[in-house]
Design a protein around this motif. Structure first.
Motif, PDB file in Angstrom:
ATOM      1  N   ALA A  31     -47.601 -33.511  50.446  1.00  0.00           N
ATOM      2  CA  ALA A  31     -47.522 -32.127  50.909  1.00  0.00           C
ATOM      3  C   ALA A  31     -47.431 -32.090  52.424  1.00  0.00           C
ATOM      4  CB  ALA A  31     -48.747 -31.357  50.433  1.00  0.00           C
ATOM      5  N   LYS A  36     -43.600 -25.939  50.559  1.00  0.00           N
ATOM      6  CA  LYS A  36     -44.160 -25.905  49.208  1.00  0.00           C
ATOM      7  C   LYS A  36     -43.097 -25.408  48.261  1.00  0.00           C
ATOM      8  CE  LYS A  36     -48.849 -25.407  50.602  1.00  0.00           C
ATOM      9  NZ  LYS A  36     -49.818 -24.591  51.173  1.00  0.00           N
ATOM     10  N   GLY A  66     -43.560 -21.882  50.069  1.00  0.00           N
ATOM     11  CA  GLY A  66     -44.158 -22.200  51.363  1.00  0.00           C
ATOM     12  C   GLY A  66     -43.836 -21.164  52.419  1.00  0.00           C
ATOM     13  N   TYR A 132     -42.588 -32.137  47.169  1.00  0.00           N
ATOM     14  CA  TYR A 132     -42.736 -31.661  45.793  1.00  0.00           C
ATOM     15  C   TYR A 132     -42.017 -32.631  44.871  1.00  0.00           C
ATOM     16  CZ  TYR A 132     -43.110 -28.375  41.911  1.00  0.00           C
ATOM     17  OH  TYR A 132     -43.414 -27.776  40.722  1.00  0.00           O
TER      18      TYR A 132
END
Length: 142
Positions: A31, A36, A66, A132
């Motif tokens: 991450a 995100k 995100g 991801y």
């Protein structure tokens, strides 16, 4: 599907309707601040039965959850497993702002051997950081 380190497929798919969606920051996915994503859907879904050597269109719809805008420097990259003729990397076309969705669409081909197969991908930002991971699991049949 998504896992701590990492989609699906068929000519006449038998679709299992139990998708697994989970964000991760372990293994291949690290991450990064602001980056995100969430897998909203994939077609065909995990568990689909596909005939040996059959080709299919893989569709993965992801949402930018995100705070950063994804640009053409962001990509879906092959990470691990059986590649099944999928691209090594697929760069985003245009921009994906926070809250927007993006569809990755590409062709895959089942291996010539029967059994359960899995391909793992990561979404990578412009700095080369994976943030991801997603996978496709299929059952290759005779």
């Amino acid at each position: 599907g998504t896992t701590p380190a990492a989609g699906v497929a068929s000519q006449t798919p038998v679709v299992q309707t139990t998708p697994v969606v989970q964000a991760t920051s372990a293994g291949g996915a690290v991450a990064t601040s602001g980056d995100k994503a969430e897998l909203l859907s994939q077609s065909p879904e995990d568990g689909t039965k596909i005939t040996k050597s059959a080709s299919w269109d893989m569709k993965m719809v992801v949402k930018n959850t995100g705070t950063t805008t994804w640009t053409s420097k962001y990509s879906l990259k092959f990470f691990a497993g059986d590649r099944m003729d999928s691209p090594a990397d697929l760069f985003i076309v245009g921009e994906v702002k926070p809250g927007e969705m993006y569809t990755f669409l590409f062709t895959m081909k089942a291996p010539s051997s029967a059994g359960n197969k899995q391909t793992n991908w990561v979404i990578q930002n412009g700095d080369g950081k994976n943030f991801y991971s997603m996978f496709v699991k299929i059952e290759v049949t005779e």
